[in-house]
Design an enzyme around this catalytic site. Sequence first.
Site, PDB file in Angstrom:
ATOM      1  N   GLU A  45     -14.603  -2.788  15.388  1.00 42.20           N
ATOM      2  CA  GLU A  45     -14.137  -4.005  16.047  1.00 42.20           C
ATOM      3  C   GLU A  45     -13.874  -3.802  17.534  1.00 42.20           C
ATOM      4  O   GLU A  45     -13.938  -4.756  18.313  1.00 42.20           O
ATOM      5  CB  GLU A  45     -12.832  -4.497  15.380  1.00 42.20           C
ATOM      6  CG  GLU A  45     -13.050  -5.022  13.983  1.00 42.20           C
ATOM      7  CD  GLU A  45     -11.761  -5.148  13.187  1.00 42.20           C
ATOM      8  OE1 GLU A  45     -10.693  -5.406  13.791  1.00 42.20           O
ATOM      9  OE2 GLU A  45     -11.807  -4.981  11.951  1.00 42.20           O
ATOM     10  N   GLY A  55     -11.217  -0.419  12.915  1.00 43.57           N
ATOM     11  CA  GLY A  55     -10.745  -0.043  14.249  1.00 43.57           C
ATOM     12  C   GLY A  55     -11.844   0.254  15.254  1.00 43.57           C
ATOM     13  O   GLY A  55     -11.855  -0.292  16.365  1.00 43.57           O
ATOM     14  N   ASN A  93       0.877  -1.175   0.000  1.00 41.74           N
ATOM     15  CA  ASN A  93       0.000   0.000   0.000  1.00 41.74           C
ATOM     16  C   ASN A  93       0.914   1.223   0.000  1.00 41.74           C
ATOM     17  O   ASN A  93       1.472   1.599   1.024  1.00 41.74           O
ATOM     18  CB  ASN A  93      -0.891  -0.027   1.243  1.00 41.74           C
ATOM     19  CG  ASN A  93      -1.892   1.111   1.253  1.00 41.74           C
ATOM     20  OD1 ASN A  93      -1.863   1.994   0.394  1.00 41.74           O
ATOM     21  ND2 ASN A  93      -2.779   1.098   2.230  1.00 41.74           N
ATOM     22  N   GLU A 116      -8.030  -6.474   4.994  1.00 45.59           N
ATOM     23  CA  GLU A 116      -7.897  -6.021   3.609  1.00 45.59           C
ATOM     24  C   GLU A 116      -6.668  -6.625   2.945  1.00 45.59           C
ATOM     25  O   GLU A 116      -6.683  -6.913   1.754  1.00 45.59           O
ATOM     26  CB  GLU A 116      -7.845  -4.483   3.571  1.00 45.59           C
ATOM     27  CG  GLU A 116      -9.216  -3.875   3.819  1.00 45.59           C
ATOM     28  CD  GLU A 116      -9.176  -2.399   4.182  1.00 45.59           C
ATOM     29  OE1 GLU A 116      -8.709  -2.087   5.294  1.00 45.59           O
ATOM     30  OE2 GLU A 116      -9.602  -1.578   3.373  1.00 45.59           O
ATOM     31  N   ASP A 137      -9.200  10.369  17.580  1.00 47.18           N
ATOM     32  CA  ASP A 137      -9.261   8.980  18.042  1.00 47.18           C
ATOM     33  C   ASP A 137     -10.434   8.804  19.012  1.00 47.18           C
ATOM     34  O   ASP A 137     -10.555   9.537  19.995  1.00 47.18           O
ATOM     35  CB  ASP A 137      -7.940   8.612  18.728  1.00 47.18           C
ATOM     36  CG  ASP A 137      -7.819   7.117  18.963  1.00 47.18           C
ATOM     37  OD1 ASP A 137      -8.707   6.528  19.616  1.00 47.18           O
ATOM     38  OD2 ASP A 137      -6.832   6.533  18.470  1.00 47.18           O
ATOM     39  N   ARG A 192     -12.949  13.889   8.814  1.00 49.99           N
ATOM     40  CA  ARG A 192     -13.781  14.343   7.685  1.00 49.99           C
ATOM     41  C   ARG A 192     -15.203  14.638   8.124  1.00 49.99           C
ATOM     42  O   ARG A 192     -15.755  13.947   8.985  1.00 49.99           O
ATOM     43  CB  ARG A 192     -13.837  13.268   6.594  1.00 49.99           C
ATOM     44  CG  ARG A 192     -12.510  12.979   5.934  1.00 49.99           C
ATOM     45  CD  ARG A 192     -12.710  12.072   4.710  1.00 49.99           C
ATOM     46  NE  ARG A 192     -11.436  11.560   4.253  1.00 49.99           N
ATOM     47  CZ  ARG A 192     -11.118  10.265   4.183  1.00 49.99           C
ATOM     48  NH1 ARG A 192     -12.002   9.336   4.513  1.00 49.99           N
ATOM     49  NH2 ARG A 192      -9.932   9.893   3.771  1.00 49.99           N
ATOM     50  N   HIS A 234     -13.295   1.729   0.301  1.00 44.51           N
ATOM     51  CA  HIS A 234     -13.268   0.590   1.242  1.00 44.51           C
ATOM     52  C   HIS A 234     -13.933  -0.640   0.635  1.00 44.51           C
ATOM     53  O   HIS A 234     -14.390  -1.538   1.356  1.00 44.51           O
ATOM     54  CB  HIS A 234     -14.001   0.900   2.572  1.00 44.51           C
ATOM     55  CG  HIS A 234     -13.364   1.960   3.413  1.00 44.51           C
ATOM     56  ND1 HIS A 234     -14.107   2.829   4.181  1.00 44.51           N
ATOM     57  CD2 HIS A 234     -12.070   2.284   3.621  1.00 44.51           C
ATOM     58  CE1 HIS A 234     -13.289   3.651   4.825  1.00 44.51           C
ATOM     59  NE2 HIS A 234     -12.051   3.344   4.498  1.00 44.51           N
ATOM     60  N   ARG A 241      -2.580  -2.157  -3.452  1.00 49.02           N
ATOM     61  CA  ARG A 241      -3.851  -1.489  -3.174  1.00 49.02           C
ATOM     62  C   ARG A 241      -3.906  -0.202  -3.994  1.00 49.02           C
ATOM     63  O   ARG A 241      -2.977   0.606  -3.963  1.00 49.02           O
ATOM     64  CB  ARG A 241      -3.959  -1.149  -1.691  1.00 49.02           C
ATOM     65  CG  ARG A 241      -5.190  -0.333  -1.406  1.00 49.02           C
ATOM     66  CD  ARG A 241      -5.316   0.025   0.055  1.00 49.02           C
ATOM     67  NE  ARG A 241      -6.513   0.805   0.257  1.00 49.02           N
ATOM     68  CZ  ARG A 241      -6.534   2.037   0.775  1.00 49.02           C
ATOM     69  NH1 ARG A 241      -5.407   2.610   1.153  1.00 49.02           N
ATOM     70  NH2 ARG A 241      -7.674   2.672   0.912  1.00 49.02           N
ATOM     71  N   ASN A 295     -10.686   5.196  11.019  1.00 47.16           N
ATOM     72  CA  ASN A 295     -10.477   6.638  10.972  1.00 47.16           C
ATOM     73  C   ASN A 295     -11.275   7.206   9.794  1.00 47.16           C
ATOM     74  O   ASN A 295     -11.988   8.190   9.903  1.00 47.16           O
ATOM     75  CB  ASN A 295      -8.978   6.890  10.848  1.00 47.16           C
ATOM     76  CG  ASN A 295      -8.637   8.291  11.170  1.00 47.16           C
ATOM     77  OD1 ASN A 295      -9.366   8.968  11.911  1.00 47.16           O
ATOM     78  ND2 ASN A 295      -7.558   8.775  10.598  1.00 47.16           N
TER      79      ASN A 295
HETATM   80  P1  ADP Z   1      -7.827   3.498   9.273  1.00 49.09           P
HETATM   81  O1  ADP Z   1      -7.412   2.177   8.644  1.00 49.09           O
HETATM   82  O2  ADP Z   1      -8.971   4.158   8.612  1.00 49.09           O
HETATM   83  O3  ADP Z   1      -6.688   4.421   9.565  1.00 49.09           O
HETATM   84  P2  ADP Z   1      -8.533   1.852  11.563  1.00 49.09           P
HETATM   85  O4  ADP Z   1      -9.514   0.923  10.993  1.00 49.09           O
HETATM   86  O5  ADP Z   1      -7.189   1.321  11.940  1.00 49.09           O
HETATM   87  O6  ADP Z   1      -8.387   3.161  10.690  1.00 49.09           O
HETATM   88  O7  ADP Z   1      -9.186   2.517  12.857  1.00 49.09           O
HETATM   89  C1  ADP Z   1      -8.475   3.452  13.613  1.00 49.09           C
HETATM   90  C2  ADP Z   1      -9.406   4.054  14.637  1.00 49.09           C
HETATM   91  O8  ADP Z   1      -9.976   3.012  15.428  1.00 49.09           O
HETATM   92  C3  ADP Z   1      -8.710   4.938  15.642  1.00 49.09           C
HETATM   93  O9  ADP Z   1      -8.613   6.260  15.154  1.00 49.09           O
HETATM   94  C4  ADP Z   1      -9.611   4.855  16.846  1.00 49.09           C
HETATM   95  O10 ADP Z   1     -10.579   5.884  16.789  1.00 49.09           O
HETATM   96  C5  ADP Z   1     -10.328   3.553  16.694  1.00 49.09           C
HETATM   97  N1  ADP Z   1      -9.971   2.580  17.731  1.00 49.09           N
HETATM   98  C6  ADP Z   1      -8.938   1.726  17.742  1.00 49.09           C
HETATM   99  N2  ADP Z   1      -8.943   1.004  18.885  1.00 49.09           N
HETATM  100  C7  ADP Z   1     -10.000   1.416  19.603  1.00 49.09           C
HETATM  101  C8  ADP Z   1     -10.571   1.055  20.886  1.00 49.09           C
HETATM  102  N3  ADP Z   1     -10.036   0.113  21.640  1.00 49.09           N
HETATM  103  N4  ADP Z   1     -11.676   1.716  21.258  1.00 49.09           N
HETATM  104  C9  ADP Z   1     -12.230   2.667  20.498  1.00 49.09           C
HETATM  105  N5  ADP Z   1     -11.762   3.033  19.309  1.00 49.09           N
HETATM  106  C10 ADP Z   1     -10.663   2.423  18.854  1.00 49.09           C
END
Ligand code: ADP
Length: 423
Positions: A360, A357, A34, A411, A304, A263, A204, A115, A233
Amino acid sequence: VTIDGNRAPASYFSSPSPNTKGERVSSSSVLVINSGSSSIKYQLVDPETGDAIAKGLVERIGDPMGFIKHVYGDAVTEEELPVPDHTVGMREVLRLFDTEGPSLAEAGILAVGHRVVQGGRYFDGPALITDEVRNLIEELCPLAPLHNPAHLKGIDVARELMPDVPHVAVFDTAFFQQLPDRSALYALETETAEKYSVRRYGAHGTSHQFVSQEIAKLEGRDDLKQIVLHLGNGASVSAVKNGKPIDTSMGLTPLEGLMMGTRTGDIDPAVVFHLQRVAGMSVDEVDTLFNKKSGMKGMTGESDMRSVWDMIHNDDDPEAQQRARTAMDVYINRLLKYVGSYTAELGGLDVITFTAGIGENDAAVRRELAEALAPFGVKIDVEANQVRSGEPRVVSTADSAVTIYVFPTNEELAIARQALTFA
Ligand code: ADP
Protein backbone atom coordinates in the site's frame (compact mmCIF):
# COMPACT_ATOMS: atom_id res chain seq x y z
CA VAL A 1 -14.00 -33.95 10.28
CA THR A 2 -16.19 -31.35 8.70
CA ILE A 3 -17.93 -28.90 10.92
CA ASP A 4 -21.27 -28.91 9.23
CA GLY A 5 -23.68 -26.38 10.60
CA ASN A 6 -20.79 -24.13 11.59
CA ARG A 7 -20.12 -23.11 8.07
CA ALA A 8 -21.12 -19.61 7.05
CA PRO A 9 -23.37 -19.19 4.05
CA ALA A 10 -21.50 -18.56 0.81
CA SER A 11 -22.75 -15.00 0.75
CA TYR A 12 -21.02 -14.01 3.96
CA PHE A 13 -19.23 -11.11 2.42
CA SER A 14 -22.27 -9.38 1.02
CA SER A 15 -22.43 -6.03 2.67
CA PRO A 16 -24.15 -4.76 4.67
CA SER A 17 -25.04 -8.02 6.34
CA PRO A 18 -28.44 -8.64 7.82
CA ASN A 19 -28.41 -10.67 11.00
CA THR A 20 -30.40 -13.86 11.35
CA LYS A 21 -33.48 -11.93 12.30
CA GLY A 22 -33.26 -10.07 9.03
CA GLU A 23 -32.67 -6.72 10.73
CA ARG A 24 -30.02 -4.29 9.58
CA VAL A 25 -27.10 -4.14 11.94
CA SER A 26 -26.27 -0.46 11.95
CA SER A 27 -25.24 1.06 15.30
CA SER A 28 -23.87 -2.27 16.39
CA SER A 29 -20.40 -3.71 16.38
CA VAL A 30 -18.12 -6.71 16.35
CA LEU A 31 -15.12 -7.09 18.63
CA VAL A 32 -12.17 -8.55 16.73
CA ILE A 33 -9.41 -10.18 18.77
CA ASN A 34 -5.96 -11.28 17.63
CA SER A 35 -4.32 -13.03 20.54
CA GLY A 36 -0.59 -13.67 20.20
CA SER A 37 1.89 -15.37 22.49
CA SER A 38 2.66 -12.19 24.45
CA SER A 39 0.10 -9.74 23.10
CA ILE A 40 -3.59 -9.17 22.52
CA LYS A 41 -4.64 -6.84 19.71
CA TYR A 42 -8.27 -5.82 19.51
CA GLN A 43 -10.53 -3.68 17.42
CA LEU A 44 -14.18 -2.79 17.82
CA VAL A 45 -15.44 -2.66 14.24
CA ASP A 46 -18.55 -1.17 12.72
CA PRO A 47 -19.22 -3.94 10.20
CA GLU A 48 -21.22 -1.71 7.88
CA THR A 49 -18.86 1.22 7.47
CA GLY A 50 -15.69 -0.73 8.25
CA ASP A 51 -14.69 1.95 10.76
CA ALA A 52 -12.67 1.04 13.83
CA ILE A 53 -14.81 2.44 16.64
CA ALA A 54 -12.05 1.72 19.15
CA LYS A 55 -8.87 -0.31 19.11
CA GLY A 56 -5.85 -1.17 21.16
CA LEU A 57 -3.29 -3.66 22.26
CA VAL A 58 -1.84 -5.34 25.30
CA GLU A 59 1.87 -6.08 24.98
CA ARG A 60 4.58 -7.89 26.92
CA ILE A 61 2.18 -10.29 28.63
CA GLY A 62 4.18 -12.38 31.09
CA ASP A 63 7.01 -9.84 31.40
CA PRO A 64 7.59 -8.02 34.70
CA MET A 65 6.07 -4.89 33.14
CA GLY A 66 3.41 -4.92 30.45
CA PHE A 67 1.93 -2.17 28.30
CA ILE A 68 -1.62 -1.34 27.26
CA LYS A 69 -2.83 1.14 24.66
CA HIS A 70 -6.49 1.92 24.06
CA VAL A 71 -7.69 4.32 21.38
CA TYR A 72 -11.25 5.65 21.25
CA GLY A 73 -11.82 8.54 18.89
CA ASP A 74 -9.10 11.11 19.62
CA ALA A 75 -8.51 9.80 23.13
CA VAL A 76 -5.42 7.64 23.52
CA THR A 77 -4.90 5.89 26.86
CA GLU A 78 -1.52 4.29 27.57
CA GLU A 79 -0.65 2.43 30.75
CA GLU A 80 2.29 0.44 32.00
CA LEU A 81 1.31 -2.30 34.40
CA PRO A 82 2.19 -5.93 34.98
CA VAL A 83 0.08 -8.28 32.84
CA PRO A 84 1.01 -11.75 34.08
CA ASP A 85 -1.25 -13.67 31.70
CA HIS A 86 -3.92 -13.40 28.99
CA THR A 87 -6.74 -13.53 31.55
CA VAL A 88 -5.46 -10.39 33.24
CA GLY A 89 -4.80 -8.83 29.83
CA MET A 90 -8.36 -9.42 28.65
CA ARG A 91 -9.79 -8.15 31.94
CA GLU A 92 -7.74 -4.96 31.52
CA VAL A 93 -9.10 -4.50 27.99
CA LEU A 94 -12.67 -4.78 29.29
CA ARG A 95 -11.82 -2.35 32.09
CA LEU A 96 -10.53 0.20 29.54
CA PHE A 97 -13.72 -0.10 27.50
CA ASP A 98 -15.57 0.52 30.76
CA THR A 99 -13.60 3.55 31.91
CA GLU A 100 -12.44 5.09 28.61
CA GLY A 101 -15.35 4.06 26.41
CA PRO A 102 -17.18 3.04 24.47
CA SER A 103 -19.04 0.94 26.98
CA LEU A 104 -19.44 -2.48 25.48
CA ALA A 105 -23.10 -2.58 26.46
CA GLU A 106 -23.78 0.57 24.44
CA ALA A 107 -21.59 -0.59 21.57
CA GLY A 108 -24.04 -3.43 21.04
CA ILE A 109 -21.53 -6.19 20.43
CA LEU A 110 -23.14 -8.78 18.17
CA ALA A 111 -20.21 -11.16 18.00
CA VAL A 112 -16.55 -11.60 18.86
CA GLY A 113 -14.31 -12.58 15.96
CA HIS A 114 -11.06 -14.38 16.77
CA ARG A 115 -8.25 -14.51 14.25
CA VAL A 116 -6.81 -18.02 14.11
CA VAL A 117 -3.73 -18.75 11.99
CA GLN A 118 -4.13 -22.48 11.40
CA GLY A 119 -7.42 -24.20 10.66
CA GLY A 120 -5.82 -27.22 9.01
CA ARG A 121 -8.10 -29.42 6.93
CA TYR A 122 -10.97 -28.91 9.36
CA PHE A 123 -12.09 -25.40 8.50
CA ASP A 124 -12.83 -23.95 5.08
CA GLY A 125 -14.77 -21.01 6.51
CA PRO A 126 -15.46 -19.26 9.79
CA ALA A 127 -16.71 -21.42 12.67
CA LEU A 128 -18.83 -20.71 15.70
CA ILE A 129 -16.59 -21.58 18.64
CA THR A 130 -18.12 -24.45 20.53
CA ASP A 131 -16.13 -26.72 22.83
CA GLU A 132 -15.67 -29.07 19.87
CA VAL A 133 -14.31 -26.32 17.62
CA ARG A 134 -12.06 -25.09 20.41
CA ASN A 135 -10.62 -28.57 20.80
CA LEU A 136 -10.00 -28.89 17.07
CA ILE A 137 -8.03 -25.62 17.15
CA GLU A 138 -6.02 -27.18 19.97
CA GLU A 139 -5.51 -30.35 17.98
CA LEU A 140 -3.95 -28.24 15.23
CA CYS A 141 -1.28 -26.77 17.53
CA PRO A 142 1.53 -28.94 16.12
CA LEU A 143 0.97 -27.26 12.74
CA ALA A 144 1.16 -23.75 14.26
CA PRO A 145 3.08 -24.19 17.51
CA LEU A 146 3.57 -20.46 18.10
CA HIS A 147 0.16 -19.22 17.01
CA ASN A 148 -2.66 -21.62 17.86
CA PRO A 149 -1.81 -22.01 21.57
CA ALA A 150 -1.75 -18.22 21.88
CA HIS A 151 -5.10 -17.91 20.09
CA LEU A 152 -6.60 -20.46 22.48
CA LYS A 153 -5.61 -18.39 25.48
CA GLY A 154 -7.47 -15.42 24.02
CA ILE A 155 -10.46 -17.53 23.00
CA ASP A 156 -10.81 -19.19 26.39
CA VAL A 157 -10.68 -16.02 28.43
CA ALA A 158 -12.89 -14.05 26.02
CA ARG A 159 -15.55 -16.78 26.04
CA GLU A 160 -15.44 -16.78 29.81
CA LEU A 161 -15.68 -12.99 30.17
CA MET A 162 -18.22 -12.46 27.38
CA PRO A 163 -20.41 -15.56 27.53
CA ASP A 164 -23.52 -14.01 26.01
CA VAL A 165 -22.30 -13.29 22.48
CA PRO A 166 -21.27 -15.72 19.77
CA HIS A 167 -17.50 -16.20 19.46
CA VAL A 168 -16.37 -16.99 15.95
CA ALA A 169 -13.01 -18.29 14.75
CA VAL A 170 -11.84 -16.88 11.42
CA PHE A 171 -8.97 -18.88 9.99
CA ASP A 172 -6.03 -17.53 8.00
CA THR A 173 -5.95 -20.81 6.09
CA ALA A 174 -9.68 -21.17 5.31
CA PHE A 175 -9.73 -19.49 1.90
CA PHE A 176 -6.91 -21.73 0.68
CA GLN A 177 -8.72 -24.93 1.59
CA GLN A 178 -10.17 -24.51 -1.91
CA LEU A 179 -6.72 -24.85 -3.50
CA PRO A 180 -6.60 -27.65 -6.05
CA ASP A 181 -4.40 -30.61 -5.13
CA ARG A 182 -1.95 -29.69 -7.88
CA SER A 183 -0.90 -26.62 -5.91
CA ALA A 184 -1.72 -27.78 -2.36
CA LEU A 185 0.39 -30.96 -2.43
CA TYR A 186 4.13 -31.26 -2.12
CA ALA A 187 5.87 -33.98 -4.10
CA LEU A 188 6.59 -35.72 -0.82
CA GLU A 189 6.13 -39.44 -0.33
CA THR A 190 2.38 -39.81 0.22
CA GLU A 191 2.31 -41.93 3.36
CA THR A 192 4.55 -39.54 5.28
CA ALA A 193 2.74 -36.48 3.94
CA GLU A 194 -0.65 -37.83 5.02
CA LYS A 195 0.47 -39.21 8.36
CA TYR A 196 1.95 -35.85 9.38
CA SER A 197 -0.52 -33.55 7.59
CA VAL A 198 2.24 -32.14 5.39
CA ARG A 199 0.66 -30.05 2.65
CA ARG A 200 0.28 -26.40 1.72
CA TYR A 201 -2.25 -24.54 3.86
CA GLY A 202 -1.34 -20.99 2.86
CA ALA A 203 -1.80 -17.96 5.11
CA HIS A 204 -3.11 -14.38 4.97
CA GLY A 205 -6.21 -16.03 3.49
CA THR A 206 -8.59 -13.53 5.07
CA SER A 207 -6.75 -10.72 3.32
CA HIS A 208 -6.43 -12.49 -0.06
CA GLN A 209 -10.13 -13.35 -0.01
CA PHE A 210 -11.22 -9.86 1.08
CA VAL A 211 -9.04 -8.04 -1.42
CA SER A 212 -9.83 -10.30 -4.39
CA GLN A 213 -13.56 -10.02 -3.70
CA GLU A 214 -13.42 -6.25 -3.36
CA ILE A 215 -11.46 -5.99 -6.62
CA ALA A 216 -14.08 -8.12 -8.37
CA LYS A 217 -16.71 -5.64 -7.10
CA LEU A 218 -14.69 -2.67 -8.36
CA GLU A 219 -14.20 -4.33 -11.74
CA GLY A 220 -17.86 -5.29 -11.82
CA ARG A 221 -17.15 -8.90 -12.79
CA ASP A 222 -16.30 -12.22 -11.17
CA ASP A 223 -14.57 -13.89 -14.11
CA LEU A 224 -11.22 -12.33 -13.34
CA LYS A 225 -7.67 -13.66 -13.36
CA GLN A 226 -6.11 -11.94 -10.39
CA ILE A 227 -2.81 -11.89 -8.58
CA VAL A 228 -2.91 -10.44 -5.07
CA LEU A 229 0.40 -9.36 -3.55
CA HIS A 230 0.02 -9.07 0.24
CA LEU A 231 3.33 -7.43 1.08
CA GLY A 232 3.70 -6.69 4.78
CA ASN A 233 6.39 -7.75 7.18
CA GLY A 234 5.09 -11.20 6.34
CA ALA A 235 4.38 -11.44 2.62
CA SER A 236 2.44 -13.76 0.36
CA VAL A 237 0.98 -13.86 -3.13
CA SER A 238 -2.11 -15.62 -4.40
CA ALA A 239 -3.53 -16.45 -7.81
CA VAL A 240 -7.33 -16.15 -7.87
CA LYS A 241 -9.38 -17.28 -10.85
CA ASN A 242 -13.13 -16.58 -11.02
CA GLY A 243 -13.13 -15.91 -7.28
CA LYS A 244 -11.35 -19.12 -6.28
CA PRO A 245 -7.72 -19.39 -5.20
CA ILE A 246 -5.67 -21.65 -7.46
CA ASP A 247 -2.26 -21.10 -5.88
CA THR A 248 -0.57 -19.23 -3.06
CA SER A 249 3.00 -18.81 -1.94
CA MET A 250 2.87 -19.74 1.75
CA GLY A 251 2.91 -23.45 2.48
CA LEU A 252 2.75 -25.73 5.49
CA THR A 253 3.85 -22.63 7.39
CA PRO A 254 4.25 -18.93 6.49
CA LEU A 255 7.94 -19.50 5.78
CA GLU A 256 7.52 -20.50 2.14
CA GLY A 257 7.35 -18.14 -0.80
CA LEU A 258 8.32 -14.50 -1.03
CA MET A 259 11.29 -12.92 0.68
CA MET A 260 9.97 -11.20 3.82
CA GLY A 261 11.03 -8.82 6.59
CA THR A 262 12.81 -11.55 8.54
CA ARG A 263 11.98 -14.79 6.66
CA THR A 264 13.91 -16.42 3.85
CA GLY A 265 10.88 -17.42 1.82
CA ASP A 266 11.71 -20.13 -0.73
CA ILE A 267 15.04 -21.79 -0.11
CA ASP A 268 16.51 -25.15 -1.09
CA PRO A 269 15.46 -27.49 1.76
CA ALA A 270 18.90 -29.01 1.57
CA VAL A 271 20.22 -25.81 3.14
CA VAL A 272 18.68 -27.16 6.35
CA PHE A 273 20.67 -30.41 6.13
CA HIS A 274 23.76 -28.48 5.11
CA LEU A 275 23.63 -26.13 8.10
CA GLN A 276 22.93 -28.99 10.48
CA ARG A 277 25.83 -31.05 9.13
CA VAL A 278 28.39 -28.34 8.44
CA ALA A 279 27.54 -25.63 10.99
CA GLY A 280 26.27 -28.02 13.66
CA MET A 281 23.03 -26.07 14.02
CA SER A 282 20.07 -27.54 15.87
CA VAL A 283 16.55 -27.74 14.45
CA ASP A 284 15.50 -24.76 16.58
CA GLU A 285 18.52 -22.74 15.52
CA VAL A 286 17.75 -23.24 11.84
CA ASP A 287 14.08 -22.46 12.52
CA THR A 288 15.01 -19.16 14.18
CA LEU A 289 17.57 -18.35 11.49
CA PHE A 290 15.08 -18.85 8.65
CA ASN A 291 12.06 -17.23 10.34
CA LYS A 292 13.52 -14.41 12.42
CA LYS A 293 17.03 -13.57 11.23
CA SER A 294 16.82 -13.79 7.46
CA GLY A 295 14.95 -11.98 4.69
CA MET A 296 15.56 -8.22 4.49
CA LYS A 297 16.84 -8.16 8.05
CA GLY A 298 19.29 -10.94 7.43
CA MET A 299 20.63 -9.43 4.21
CA THR A 300 20.74 -5.74 5.21
CA GLY A 301 20.38 -5.54 9.00
CA GLU A 302 16.98 -3.83 8.60
CA SER A 303 13.58 -5.50 8.21
CA ASP A 304 11.61 -2.31 7.49
CA MET A 305 11.54 -1.38 3.80
CA ARG A 306 11.80 2.33 4.61
CA SER A 307 15.17 1.73 6.26
CA VAL A 308 16.30 -0.43 3.35
CA TRP A 309 15.47 2.35 0.86
CA ASP A 310 17.33 4.83 3.11
CA MET A 311 20.41 2.61 2.83
CA ILE A 312 19.99 2.39 -0.94
CA HIS A 313 19.81 6.18 -1.21
CA ASN A 314 22.70 6.85 1.16
CA ASP A 315 25.89 7.40 -0.88
CA ASP A 316 27.98 7.88 2.27
CA ASP A 317 28.13 4.16 2.95
CA PRO A 318 28.68 2.44 -0.43
CA GLU A 319 29.10 -1.01 1.10
CA ALA A 320 25.75 -0.88 2.91
CA GLN A 321 24.25 0.69 -0.18
CA GLN A 322 25.37 -2.21 -2.34
CA ARG A 323 24.15 -4.76 0.19
CA ALA A 324 20.73 -3.13 0.40
CA ARG A 325 20.42 -2.84 -3.37
CA THR A 326 21.27 -6.50 -3.81
CA ALA A 327 18.69 -7.49 -1.19
CA MET A 328 16.08 -5.37 -2.96
CA ASP A 329 16.96 -7.07 -6.24
CA VAL A 330 16.38 -10.46 -4.60
CA TYR A 331 13.06 -9.18 -3.22
CA ILE A 332 11.82 -7.85 -6.57
CA ASN A 333 13.08 -10.86 -8.50
CA ARG A 334 11.15 -13.21 -6.21
CA LEU A 335 7.99 -11.16 -6.82
CA LEU A 336 8.64 -11.27 -10.55
CA LYS A 337 9.06 -15.04 -10.57
CA TYR A 338 5.77 -15.54 -8.74
CA VAL A 339 3.86 -13.15 -10.96
CA GLY A 340 5.28 -14.91 -14.01
CA SER A 341 4.49 -18.41 -12.83
CA TYR A 342 1.04 -17.48 -11.53
CA THR A 343 0.18 -15.78 -14.81
CA ALA A 344 1.01 -19.04 -16.54
CA GLU A 345 -1.10 -20.99 -14.04
CA LEU A 346 -4.01 -18.57 -14.45
CA GLY A 347 -3.72 -18.76 -18.23
CA GLY A 348 -3.45 -14.98 -18.45
CA LEU A 349 -3.80 -12.03 -16.12
CA ASP A 350 -6.35 -9.22 -15.72
CA VAL A 351 -5.40 -7.60 -12.41
CA ILE A 352 -2.43 -7.32 -10.08
CA THR A 353 -3.28 -5.86 -6.65
CA PHE A 354 -0.79 -4.57 -4.12
CA THR A 355 -1.86 -4.60 -0.48
CA ALA A 356 -0.56 -4.50 3.15
CA GLY A 357 2.15 -2.21 4.57
CA ILE A 358 4.61 -2.41 1.68
CA GLY A 359 2.06 -3.01 -1.07
CA GLU A 360 0.00 0.00 0.00
CA ASN A 361 2.86 2.39 0.77
CA ASP A 362 5.99 1.48 -1.14
CA ALA A 363 5.66 3.12 -4.56
CA ALA A 364 9.22 2.12 -5.51
CA VAL A 365 8.60 -1.60 -5.03
CA ARG A 366 5.45 -1.32 -7.14
CA ARG A 367 7.28 0.60 -9.86
CA GLU A 368 10.27 -1.75 -10.02
CA LEU A 369 8.06 -4.81 -10.31
CA ALA A 370 5.83 -3.19 -12.93
CA GLU A 371 8.84 -2.08 -14.96
CA ALA A 372 10.19 -5.62 -14.93
CA LEU A 373 6.82 -6.72 -16.35
CA ALA A 374 6.88 -4.10 -19.14
CA PRO A 375 7.82 -6.68 -21.83
CA PHE A 376 4.39 -8.24 -21.21
CA GLY A 377 2.48 -5.01 -21.81
CA VAL A 378 2.22 -3.97 -18.17
CA LYS A 379 2.35 -0.17 -17.92
CA ILE A 380 2.42 1.63 -14.63
CA ASP A 381 1.21 5.23 -14.40
CA VAL A 382 4.28 6.63 -12.67
CA GLU A 383 2.49 9.72 -11.35
CA ALA A 384 -0.60 7.93 -10.08
CA ASN A 385 1.68 5.36 -8.46
CA GLN A 386 3.49 8.10 -6.51
CA VAL A 387 0.29 9.50 -4.93
CA ARG A 388 -0.06 8.59 -1.26
CA SER A 389 -3.60 7.69 -0.30
CA GLY A 390 -5.59 5.36 1.90
CA GLU A 391 -8.11 4.81 -0.87
CA PRO A 392 -8.28 1.94 -3.35
CA ARG A 393 -6.81 3.15 -6.63
CA VAL A 394 -5.64 2.12 -10.09
CA VAL A 395 -1.97 2.87 -10.75
CA SER A 396 -1.64 1.46 -14.28
CA THR A 397 -2.22 3.38 -17.52
CA ALA A 398 -5.45 2.98 -19.50
CA ASP A 399 -3.63 0.98 -22.19
CA SER A 400 -1.83 -1.39 -19.79
CA ALA A 401 -2.35 -5.10 -20.55
CA VAL A 402 -2.97 -5.65 -16.84
CA THR A 403 -4.79 -3.34 -14.42
CA ILE A 404 -2.68 -2.59 -11.35
CA TYR A 405 -4.54 -1.73 -8.16
CA VAL A 406 -3.41 -0.54 -4.77
CA PHE A 407 -6.04 -1.74 -2.32
CA PRO A 408 -5.83 -1.25 1.46
CA THR A 409 -6.54 -4.58 3.08
CA ASN A 410 -8.73 -4.64 6.18
CA GLU A 411 -8.46 -7.98 7.90
CA GLU A 412 -10.36 -6.74 10.96
CA LEU A 413 -13.36 -5.77 8.85
CA ALA A 414 -13.22 -9.07 6.99
CA ILE A 415 -13.12 -10.97 10.30
CA ALA A 416 -15.96 -8.83 11.70
CA ARG A 417 -18.19 -9.51 8.72
CA GLN A 418 -17.53 -13.23 8.84
CA ALA A 419 -18.18 -13.30 12.61
CA LEU A 420 -21.43 -11.48 12.06
CA THR A 421 -22.86 -14.34 10.04
CA PHE A 422 -23.26 -16.21 13.33
CA ALA A 423 -24.86 -13.31 15.22
P1 ADP B 1 2.50 -7.11 9.23
O1 ADP B 1 1.00 -6.97 9.42
O2 ADP B 1 2.91 -8.29 8.45
O3 ADP B 1 3.29 -6.91 10.49
P2 ADP B 1 2.24 -4.66 7.69
O4 ADP B 1 1.29 -5.04 6.64
O5 ADP B 1 1.78 -3.71 8.75
O6 ADP B 1 2.95 -5.91 8.33
O7 ADP B 1 3.52 -4.02 6.98
C1 ADP B 1 4.60 -3.56 7.73
C2 ADP B 1 5.73 -3.20 6.80
O8 ADP B 1 5.27 -2.26 5.84
C3 ADP B 1 6.88 -2.51 7.48
O9 ADP B 1 7.79 -3.46 8.00
C4 ADP B 1 7.50 -1.71 6.36
O10 ADP B 1 8.50 -2.47 5.72
C5 ADP B 1 6.39 -1.50 5.38
N1 ADP B 1 5.98 -0.10 5.27
C6 ADP B 1 5.11 0.58 6.03
N2 ADP B 1 5.02 1.86 5.61
C7 ADP B 1 5.86 1.99 4.57
C8 ADP B 1 6.23 3.07 3.68
N3 ADP B 1 5.69 4.28 3.79
N4 ADP B 1 7.12 2.79 2.72
C9 ADP B 1 7.67 1.57 2.59
N5 ADP B 1 7.36 0.54 3.37
C10 ADP B 1 6.47 0.73 4.35
